[in-house]
Design a protein around this motif. Structure first.
Motif, PDB file in Angstrom:
ATOM      1  N   LEU A 107       0.761  -1.160  -0.030  1.00 47.52           N
ATOM      2  CA  LEU A 107       0.114  -0.090  -0.137  1.00 47.52           C
ATOM      3  C   LEU A 107       1.013   1.128   0.006  1.00 47.52           C
ATOM      4  O   LEU A 107       0.529   2.491  -0.719  1.00 47.52           O
ATOM      5  N   MET A 108       1.871   1.105   0.839  1.00 45.60           N
ATOM      6  CA  MET A 108       2.883   2.274   0.926  1.00 45.60           C
ATOM      7  C   MET A 108       3.572   2.477  -0.522  1.00 45.60           C
ATOM      8  O   MET A 108       3.676   3.749  -1.050  1.00 45.60           O
ATOM      9  N   VAL A 109       4.014   1.436  -1.286  1.00 47.42           N
ATOM     10  CA  VAL A 109       4.557   1.574  -2.400  1.00 47.42           C
ATOM     11  C   VAL A 109       3.610   2.384  -3.510  1.00 47.42           C
ATOM     12  O   VAL A 109       4.196   3.090  -4.282  1.00 47.42           O
ATOM     13  N   ILE A 110       2.242   1.544  -3.309  1.00 46.79           N
ATOM     14  CA  ILE A 110       1.387   2.210  -4.593  1.00 46.79           C
ATOM     15  C   ILE A 110       1.214   3.887  -4.299  1.00 46.79           C
ATOM     16  O   ILE A 110       1.067   4.599  -5.178  1.00 46.79           O
ATOM     17  N   ALA A 111       1.227   4.090  -2.790  1.00 44.73           N
ATOM     18  CA  ALA A 111       1.084   5.452  -2.530  1.00 44.73           C
ATOM     19  C   ALA A 111       2.095   6.229  -2.991  1.00 44.73           C
ATOM     20  O   ALA A 111       2.014   7.182  -3.555  1.00 44.73           O
ATOM     21  N   PHE A 112       3.386   5.837  -2.674  1.00 40.91           N
ATOM     22  CA  PHE A 112       4.526   6.729  -3.299  1.00 40.91           C
ATOM     23  C   PHE A 112       4.571   6.605  -4.632  1.00 40.91           C
ATOM     24  O   PHE A 112       5.072   7.592  -5.422  1.00 40.91           O
ATOM     25  N   LYS A 241      13.171  -3.016 -14.356  1.00 44.38           N
ATOM     26  CA  LYS A 241      13.343  -2.561 -15.535  1.00 44.38           C
ATOM     27  C   LYS A 241      12.167  -2.731 -16.543  1.00 44.38           C
ATOM     28  O   LYS A 241      11.824  -2.053 -17.443  1.00 44.38           O
ATOM     29  N   ALA A 242      11.278  -3.759 -15.955  1.00 51.06           N
ATOM     30  CA  ALA A 242      10.005  -4.040 -16.837  1.00 51.06           C
ATOM     31  C   ALA A 242       8.875  -3.755 -16.197  1.00 51.06           C
ATOM     32  O   ALA A 242       7.764  -3.872 -16.594  1.00 51.06           O
ATOM     33  N   LEU A 243       8.741  -3.878 -14.620  1.00 50.09           N
ATOM     34  CA  LEU A 243       7.607  -3.894 -13.970  1.00 50.09           C
ATOM     35  C   LEU A 243       7.386  -2.417 -13.009  1.00 50.09           C
ATOM     36  O   LEU A 243       8.607  -1.954 -12.811  1.00 50.09           O
ATOM     37  N   SER A 244       6.479  -2.326 -12.444  1.00 55.40           N
ATOM     38  CA  SER A 244       6.361  -0.855 -11.699  1.00 55.40           C
ATOM     39  C   SER A 244       6.765  -1.003 -10.362  1.00 55.40           C
ATOM     40  O   SER A 244       6.825  -2.500  -9.983  1.00 55.40           O
ATOM     41  N   ALA A 245       6.972  -0.215  -9.549  1.00 58.87           N
ATOM     42  CA  ALA A 245       7.503  -0.371  -8.150  1.00 58.87           C
ATOM     43  C   ALA A 245       6.527  -0.853  -7.312  1.00 58.87           C
ATOM     44  O   ALA A 245       6.719  -1.676  -6.230  1.00 58.87           O
ATOM     45  N   GLY A 246       5.304  -0.649  -7.662  1.00 54.69           N
ATOM     46  CA  GLY A 246       3.857  -1.175  -7.026  1.00 54.69           C
ATOM     47  C   GLY A 246       3.891  -2.817  -6.976  1.00 54.69           C
ATOM     48  O   GLY A 246       3.510  -3.333  -6.276  1.00 54.69           O
ATOM     49  N   VAL A 247       4.178  -3.240  -8.365  1.00 51.08           N
ATOM     50  CA  VAL A 247       4.028  -4.711  -8.594  1.00 51.08           C
ATOM     51  C   VAL A 247       5.418  -5.355  -7.856  1.00 51.08           C
ATOM     52  O   VAL A 247       4.891  -6.373  -7.115  1.00 51.08           O
ATOM     53  N   ALA A 248       6.469  -4.615  -7.715  1.00 50.37           N
ATOM     54  CA  ALA A 248       7.733  -5.378  -7.121  1.00 50.37           C
ATOM     55  C   ALA A 248       7.207  -5.213  -5.430  1.00 50.37           C
ATOM     56  O   ALA A 248       7.655  -6.344  -4.712  1.00 50.37           O
ATOM     57  N   GLY A 249       6.516  -4.247  -5.042  1.00 52.62           N
ATOM     58  CA  GLY A 249       6.387  -4.008  -3.674  1.00 52.62           C
ATOM     59  C   GLY A 249       5.187  -5.225  -3.298  1.00 52.62           C
ATOM     60  O   GLY A 249       5.335  -5.754  -2.306  1.00 52.62           O
ATOM     61  N   TYR A 250       4.330  -5.512  -4.314  1.00 52.66           N
ATOM     62  CA  TYR A 250       3.134  -6.509  -3.897  1.00 52.66           C
ATOM     63  C   TYR A 250       3.836  -7.842  -3.577  1.00 52.66           C
ATOM     64  O   TYR A 250       3.180  -8.632  -2.731  1.00 52.66           O
ATOM     65  N   TYR A 251       5.041  -8.098  -4.249  1.00 55.71           N
ATOM     66  CA  TYR A 251       5.489  -9.423  -4.034  1.00 55.71           C
ATOM     67  C   TYR A 251       6.296  -9.708  -2.625  1.00 55.71           C
ATOM     68  O   TYR A 251       6.342 -10.831  -2.452  1.00 55.71           O
ATOM     69  N   ILE A 252       6.099  -8.555  -1.806  1.00 53.14           N
ATOM     70  CA  ILE A 252       6.394  -8.874  -0.371  1.00 53.14           C
ATOM     71  C   ILE A 252       5.447  -9.935   0.124  1.00 53.14           C
ATOM     72  O   ILE A 252       5.474 -10.555   1.075  1.00 53.14           O
ATOM     73  N   TYR A 253       4.089  -9.932  -0.348  1.00 60.05           N
ATOM     74  CA  TYR A 253       3.078 -10.782   0.340  1.00 60.05           C
ATOM     75  C   TYR A 253       3.415 -12.034   0.062  1.00 60.05           C
ATOM     76  O   TYR A 253       2.860 -13.081   0.710  1.00 60.05           O
ATOM     77  N   MET A 254       4.475 -12.511  -1.153  1.00 57.15           N
ATOM     78  CA  MET A 254       4.602 -13.889  -1.155  1.00 57.15           C
ATOM     79  C   MET A 254       5.378 -14.399  -0.117  1.00 57.15           C
ATOM     80  O   MET A 254       5.619 -15.530   0.100  1.00 57.15           O
TER      81      MET A 254
END
Length: 302
Positions: A107-112, A241-254
């Motif tokens: 959520l923080m990554v998406i907001a930033f 390089k290919a994905l947004s910071a929001g997508v990268a941040g989401y993988y923390i849930y993994m």
């Protein structure tokens, strides 16, 4: 482009796998064999050397002076503040509280990303984040109750600073990844980051009892240095390089999914209905966050 995105997602999954397994590996190393600041010093120094050695085998890239300032800021957020606050905070609070706070990182990554990079926040992406967050929290709550904490308020505050710093780091490092390659970015981030943590960790580093290391301890430390520091940071940065910071941040849930799976298959933890539901929520969230923007629902066509 699709192949690049597939590789980027694979890199993020690999990073999540490394971090998820690290929960069990690092747990056996601390605090009996090493203290948190000792690990921060060793992993920072070793990762810095590894990135510079790898960089030496590649064609050198010139870094603009203005970008060095950005690299220093990324180092401050992603290495110094992130690691010092995490390990210090974990000493004062419980692993359950730490994981719950970390669940708010996407959520923080998406907001930033929305504020700093102008990234569009779609309804499916928000739904995916909420679904993943619910799954992560459900998984976390299946663990043991909170351990007695020496100063829980201070610990939770430090963990909140830790995850805020890392979330902002993911957003700020992405433009640098679009200009340079992952190895070039990481070698400077870890150089500056290591210099920043020296004042806080050098004293403890000189008191490491290397003679007391067992073969298992050496393997654990090697995994932390090579796996969760060198490879995990490299894979995460490469994915930007290919994905947004929001997508990268989401993988923390993994990470809690991987940690739970290791606990079930290797440490005979019980597989409950709640854990199955949590896994479904997290993977459903992965789909929603990564669903191409061009896909429309039937309602959207009307």
């Amino acid at each position: 482009m699709e192949k690049i995105k597939i590789k980027a997602h694979a890199a993020l999954f690999g990073s999540g796998l490394l971090f998820g397994a690290n929960y069990w590996i690092a747990k056996g190393l601390m605090p009996g064999t090493m203290q948190p600041m000792q690990i921060i010093f060793v992993r920072g120094f070793a990762a810095m050397i590894l990135f510079w050695l790898l960089s030496a085998s590649m064609q050198p890239l010139k870094i603009y002076r203005s970008d060095h300032i950005k690299l220093i800021i990324c180092s401050l957020l992603g290495i110094a503040i992130n690691q010092i606050c995490f390990f210090t905070g974990l000493n004062y609070t419980s692993p359950v509280d730490t994981s719950l706070i970390h669940a708010g990182s996407p959520l923080m990554v998406i907001a930033f990303s929305a504020v700093i990079a102008g990234e569009k926040v779609t309804t499916p992406k928000i739904a995916g984040i909420l679904a993943g967050g619910a799954g992560a929290i459900l998984l976390i709550l299946q663990g043991s109750g909170p351990a007695a904490a020496e100063n829980q308020l201070l610990g939770n505050t430090l963990i909140l600073i830790n995850i805020t710093a890392y979330s902002l780091y993911l957003v700020l490092v992405k433009p640098l990844m679009m200009k340079y390659n992952a190895v070039t970015v990481m070698k400077w981030v870890f150089l500056y980051g290591f210099l920043m943590v020296i004042p806080f960790s050098a004293k403890d580093a000189f008191s490491i009892n290397w003679q007391g290391f067992t073969p298992s301890a050496w393997l654990s430390l090697g995994y932390i240095v090579v796996g969760t520091t060198f490879l995990a940071y490299l894979l995460t940065t490469f994915s930007l390089k290919a994905l947004s910071a929001g997508v990268a941040g989401y993988y923390i849930y993994m990470q809690p999914v991987i940690a739970a799976a290791i606990g079930i298959f290797m440490f005979s933890e019980a597989l409950s209905t709640a854990k199955i539901v949590a896994g479904i929520l997290i993977f459903a969230g992965v789909y929603l966050v990564n669903r191409p923007a061009g896909i429309k629902t039937n309602a959207g066509k009307e």
